[in-house]
Design a protein around this motif. Structure first.
Motif, PDB file in Angstrom:
ATOM      1  N   ASN A 559      48.451  84.908   6.465  1.00 27.20           N
ATOM      2  CA  ASN A 559      47.689  85.836   5.628  1.00 27.20           C
ATOM      3  C   ASN A 559      46.947  85.057   4.542  1.00 27.20           C
ATOM      4  OD1 ASN A 559      48.641  88.323   6.869  1.00 27.20           O
ATOM      5  ND2 ASN A 559      50.638  87.803   5.962  1.00 27.20           N
ATOM      6  N   LEU A 560      45.625  85.186   4.548  1.00 26.81           N
ATOM      7  CA  LEU A 560      44.791  84.470   3.589  1.00 26.81           C
ATOM      8  C   LEU A 560      44.551  85.343   2.359  1.00 26.81           C
ATOM      9  CD1 LEU A 560      42.157  83.109   6.141  1.00 26.81           C
ATOM     10  CD2 LEU A 560      44.258  82.000   5.365  1.00 26.81           C
ATOM     11  N   ILE A 566      36.347  81.907   5.016  1.00 21.82           N
ATOM     12  CA  ILE A 566      36.691  80.620   5.642  1.00 21.82           C
ATOM     13  C   ILE A 566      35.451  79.738   5.708  1.00 21.82           C
ATOM     14  CG2 ILE A 566      37.516  79.493   7.740  1.00 21.82           C
ATOM     15  CD1 ILE A 566      39.083  82.084   8.353  1.00 21.82           C
ATOM     16  N   GLU A 567      35.522  78.607   5.010  1.00 20.98           N
ATOM     17  CA  GLU A 567      34.424  77.635   5.063  1.00 20.98           C
ATOM     18  C   GLU A 567      34.611  76.675   6.230  1.00 20.98           C
ATOM     19  OE1 GLU A 567      33.055  73.790   2.468  1.00 20.98           O
ATOM     20  OE2 GLU A 567      33.384  75.644   1.349  1.00 20.98           O
ATOM     21  N   PHE A 568      35.875  76.265   6.452  1.00 19.26           N
ATOM     22  CA  PHE A 568      36.151  75.329   7.551  1.00 19.26           C
ATOM     23  C   PHE A 568      37.476  75.701   8.193  1.00 19.26           C
ATOM     24  CE2 PHE A 568      38.310  71.579   9.222  1.00 19.26           C
ATOM     25  CZ  PHE A 568      37.365  71.131  10.141  1.00 19.26           C
ATOM     26  N   LEU A 569      37.458  75.764   9.517  1.00 20.45           N
ATOM     27  CA  LEU A 569      38.656  76.066  10.293  1.00 20.45           C
ATOM     28  C   LEU A 569      38.820  74.992  11.361  1.00 20.45           C
ATOM     29  CD1 LEU A 569      40.859  78.303  10.601  1.00 20.45           C
ATOM     30  CD2 LEU A 569      39.407  79.314  12.383  1.00 20.45           C
ATOM     31  N   ASN A 591      39.024  88.712   8.666  1.00 20.59           N
ATOM     32  CA  ASN A 591      38.653  87.766   7.614  1.00 20.59           C
ATOM     33  C   ASN A 591      39.846  87.197   6.860  1.00 20.59           C
ATOM     34  OD1 ASN A 591      35.939  87.930   8.156  1.00 20.59           O
ATOM     35  ND2 ASN A 591      35.573  89.610   6.706  1.00 20.59           N
ATOM     36  N   ASN A 592      40.953  87.913   6.850  1.00 15.74           N
ATOM     37  CA  ASN A 592      42.105  87.478   6.047  1.00 15.74           C
ATOM     38  C   ASN A 592      43.375  87.255   6.871  1.00 15.74           C
ATOM     39  OD1 ASN A 592      40.451  89.531   4.050  1.00 15.74           O
ATOM     40  ND2 ASN A 592      41.159  87.650   3.050  1.00 15.74           N
TER      41      ASN A 592
END
Length: 635
Positions: A559-560, A566-569, A591-592
Motif C-alpha cells: 500500500n503506497l 509512481i515515478e519509477f517502478l 495508483n496506491n
C-alpha cells in the motif's frame, strides 16, 4: 656377546643423542609451512600394533607449534578411556618460541573427567585432556600417549591433514597386524599430496607425508573430510564389547551385531509393557502405534551426551533407561525399539554419521562406522525414521542432521545399506504472504505469514524455543534490511502433523522510505530480500557445494501513501541457470496498490572451483534485483 652389548649401548646412545638434538625453535620451520597457518604440526605419528583379535596397542606422538590463539584447537592432546581401554602413559612438554623447555606435564596434571554430560551412570567412560594456557605465542607442545584396548572394531582413522589453516611438517603412520584377521584399508584424496607408502605387506602398513602446506578455508567448501587425505582401516575379524565379530559383508556384520551385541538389551519390566499396550489401545496400524510410543518417549526421556568413541556400541539396557529416564542416542533408540516390541511394531537400530554436513557410511568398506544411532520402522517399501534424542521433533521427521545419506539398518537377518529421506529442493519451501504500508513520512508497517516446510522447517522451528531477547535478535538479523525495526507481535504455529512451521508476524519501522525533497524512495522487496554476499575468491582452489536447495515464494500486497504517484517502478525480472531460477513480478492494482511476487529456487549440488565465479554472479544478480527501489513523487 660383548659385541652385542656394545652395539646395544651405541644404539641407545644414538637414540638419546637424537632426542636431545630435536629442534623446536620456530625459526627452523620453513616459511612455506607458516603461510596461512595458525599452527604447524611438526610431527604427527601413530604406531598401531594389533597383537590379536582382542588386543590393540596405540602409541601417539604429536608435536604442534601453535602460532596464535586460533591454533590452540590443533593441539589435540586428549585421550578417552573406559573399561575396555586403558592409558598406559600420557605426558606433554611445552617449549617456548626458541625451543627451550618451559614446562613438563605428567599424567596427574592432565584433566580427568567423565565423558558423559549430566550423569554419572557411565562413570567408566572418561576423558583425559590437556588444559594449558600459554603465556605467549608462539609455543610448542610435544604430546605422547600410549593406550591398550580389547576393542579392535574401531581402528583409528588417520588424517594426514587435520583441517584448514594448519600445516604438517612430518606425518607418519605405522600399522602391524596378524595376517589372519583380514586387515583392510581405504585411501581417500591422496592425489596432489606428498604421501608415500613406506611399507605394505600381509602384516604391515606404513605411510609418511612431509611438508603439507596449510589450506585456507574457502566459503561453501565441502567438508574437510571430502577434500583432505585420510585412510580408513578395519578388520574382518575383530572384537567389540566382549564379543568376537566378523565383517565380511554388511549382511553378516548386521546379523552378528544384532545377535551378539544387541541381544538382551531390550528387556522391559512387565508393568511398562502393559502400560504401552494400554496407551495404543485398539489401534492396529503399526505407524500410528509407533507415533503414540514416540510421543511417550519424547515426554518421558531426555538425551544425555556421551562423547564420540566412548560407551562402545552396546546400548544401555532398555530397563535402565525406563527407570532413569535418560540415555544417549544408542540407549534412547534401543529403548524406543523395546517399547515398540511391546506393542508388536518391528523396528531396527540404524547406524549413521550424524552431522549437518552429509556423510555416508562407506558401503564398499564393511566395518564398524558411524557416530550416531536412530531407529527405522518398516513402512511398505520404505522406512519411517525416528530421531530418538529429540524431545520436540515431529514423528518421522529427520531434519538436516540425518537426511540424505547412506546408513546401516541392522535387521535380525542382517545389515542393509539404505538411503535416508531426501528433502528435494522444491520441497524445502518457505511461503510468504502478507501486506505492508509505507506512509507519507516513509514509515513502514506490515503483517506477514511465513510457512516453512521440508529442511526449512528444521531451521525455522528452533525459533519457537528462543528466549524473548533471542527472538528479537533473530528477527532483527533476519530483516537486517529494515532499519529501526520494531516487532509488534509474533505468534507461532508448529504443525507437527504436517511438518509445517508458521510464523505470524506484525512489524513496523520508522523511516523505511528515504525522503528526498518531494520524493519517497524505498526497496519493494521488504520481507525476503537476499542481503548475503558470496565472497570473491581469486584463484579458488576447492570445489564448492550447495548442501541443500530450497524454494522461496512470496506474494506481498504493498500500500503506497495517498497523494503520491509512481515515478519509477522496477521491471519484472527473470533469471535461469544451472544454480537455480529466480523471478519477480510487479502488478499495479491501482495508483496506491501493488502486488509484488517473488520466487527463488536454488539447486543443491557439487560444483567445480571454475564454476564459483558464475555462482557468485548469479547471486549478485539476485541481490541486485531484490534491492530494486521504487520512486514516488508527491502530487
Amino acid at each position: 656377546m660383548r659385541s652385542s652389548r656394545l652395539s646395544l649401548v651405541f644404539f641407545l646412545f644414538t637414540l638419546i643423542s637424537f632426542a636431545q638434538k630435536v629442534n623446536y625453535n620456530i625459526a627452523s620451520i620453513p616459511d612455506s609451512l607458516k603461510q596461512n597457518a595458525n599452527a604447524v604440526v611438526r610431527l604427527d605419528q601413530m604406531d598401531i600394533t594389533i597383537a590379536s583379535q582382542r588386543s590393540m596397542n596405540i602409541k601417539t606422538q604429536r608435536v604442534v607449534t601453535v602460532l596464535n590463539e586460533k591454533g590452540l584447537g590443533h593441539i589435540d592432546a586428549y585421550q578417552h578411556y573406559d573399561k575396555t581401554t586403558s592409558i598406559s602413559s600420557i605426558e606433554a612438554v611445552v617449549y617456548d618460541a626458541a625451543g627451550n623447555e618451559i614446562k613438563k606435564i605428567k599424567r596427574k596434571d592432565f584433566k580427568d573427567q567423565s565423558a558423559v554430560s549430566g550423569s554419572t551412570l557411565f562413570s567408566d567412560s572418561r576423558v583425559v585432556y590437556l588444559s594449558y594456557t600459554p603465556i605467549s605465542y608462539p609455543f610448542t607442545i610435544a604430546y605422547s600417549c600410549e593406550t591398550e584396548t580389547s576393542n579392535t572394531a574401531f581402528i583409528p582413522r588417520w588424517y594426514f591433514l587435520g583441517g584448514y589453516n594448519v600445516s604438517v611438517e612430518k606425518c607418519v603412520l605405522n600399522v602391524s597386524y596378524p595376517s589372519d584377521l583380514g586387515f583392510k584399508k581405504k585411501e581417500f584424496q591422496f592425489s596432489g599430496y606428498n604421501i608415500k607408502k613406506t611399507e605394505e605387506s600381509t602384516t604391515k602398513l606404513g605411510y609418511i607425508a612431509q611438508n603439507i602446506l596449510a589450506q585456507k578455508s574457502e566459503d561453501l567448501s565441502p567438508s574437510s573430510g571430502d577434500l583432505l587425505p585420510r585412510v580408513m582401516m578395519g578388520l574382518e575379524k575383530f572384537h567389540l564389547e566382549g564379543v568376537d565379530g566378523t565383517a565380511t559383508t554388511w549382511e553378516a556384520f548386521g546379523k552378528w551385531y544384532e545377535e551378539k551385541v544387541l541381544t538382551g538389551t531390550t528387556t522391559l519390566p512387565e508393568e511398562t509393557k502393559a502400560k504401552m499396550k494400554v496407551l495404543v489401545g485398539d489401534e492396529k496400524d503399526p505407524i500410528k502405534k509407533a507415533k503414540i510410543i514416540y510421543d511417550y518417549v519424547q515426554k518421558k526421556s531426555r538425551y544425555v551426551n556421551i562423547a564420540v568413541g566412548i560407551g562402545g556400541w552396546k546400548p544401555m539396557l532398555a530397563g535402565d533407561v525406563d527407570r532413569l529416564g535418560y540415555g544417549d542416542c544408542k540407549a534412547l533408540s534401543n529403548y524406543t525399539k523395546a517399547l515398540l516390541q511391546a506393542v508388536d511394531v518391528p523396528s531396527y537400530n540404524t547406524i549413521l554419521y550424524g552431522d549437518a554436513d552429509k556423510a555416508n557410511i562407506q558401503s564398499d568398506f564393511v566395518s564398524m562406522q558411524g557416530n550416531h544411532m536412530i531407529l527405522a520402522i518398516p513402512n511398505g517399501d520404505t522406512y519411517t525414521w525416528l530421531e530418538c534424542t529429540s524431545q520436540d521433533a515431529p514423528f518421522g521427521y529427520q531434519g538436516t542432521f540425518t537426511d540424505d545419506r547412506d546408513v546401516l539398518v541392522v535387521k535380525p537377518e542382517g545389515g542393509e545399506i539404505v538411503r535416508t529421506k531426501i528433502y528435494e529442493d522444491k520441497g524445502n519451501t518457505q511461503i510468504g504472504k502478507g501486506t505492508y504500508t509505507v506512509n507519507e513520512n516513509g514509515d513502514f508497517s506490515g503483517v506477514l505469514k511465513i510457512d516453512s516446510q521440508g529442511s526449512q522447517y528444521d531451521a525455522k522451528s528452533r525459533v519457537e524455543t528462543l528466549q524473548p531477547n533471542e527472538k528479537e535478535k533473530h528477527y532483527k538479523e533476519y530483516w537486517d534490511n529494515i532499519n529501526n525495526l520494531k516487532l509488534d507481535k509474533i505468534t507461532f504455529t508448529n504443525d507437527k502433523e504436517n511438518i509445517r512451521f508458521i510464523e505470524d508476524v506484525q512489524i513496523s519501522a520508522s523511516n523505511y522510505g528515504q525522503i528526498s525533497g518531494n520524493k519517497i524512495i524505498f526497496v519493494l522487496d521488504a520481507f525476503n530480500q537476499y542481503t548475503g554476499n558470496v565472497k570473491r575468491i581469486r584463484n579458488r582452489k576447492n570445489p564448492f557445494q550447495i548442501q541443500r536447495g530450497y524454494l522461496d515464494t512470496d506474494e506481498i500486497e504493498i500500500n503506497l501513501p495517498a497523494g503520491f504517484s509512481i515515478e519509477f517502478l522496477p521491471q519484472n525480472y527473470e533469471l535461469k541457470g544451472k544454480f537455480g531460477e529466480y523471478k519477480t513480478e510487479i502488478i499495479k492494482k491501482d495508483n496506491n496498490k501493488l502486488i509484488y511476487k517473488r520466487s527463488m529456487l536454488l539447486n543443491n549440488g557439487k560444483y567445480s572451483n571454475k564454476e564459483y565465479d558464475e555462482y557468485r554472479l548469479f547471486m549478485e544478480q539476485v541481490s541486485r534485483n531484490d534491492n530494486a527501489k521504487i520512486i514516488l513523487t508527491k502530487n
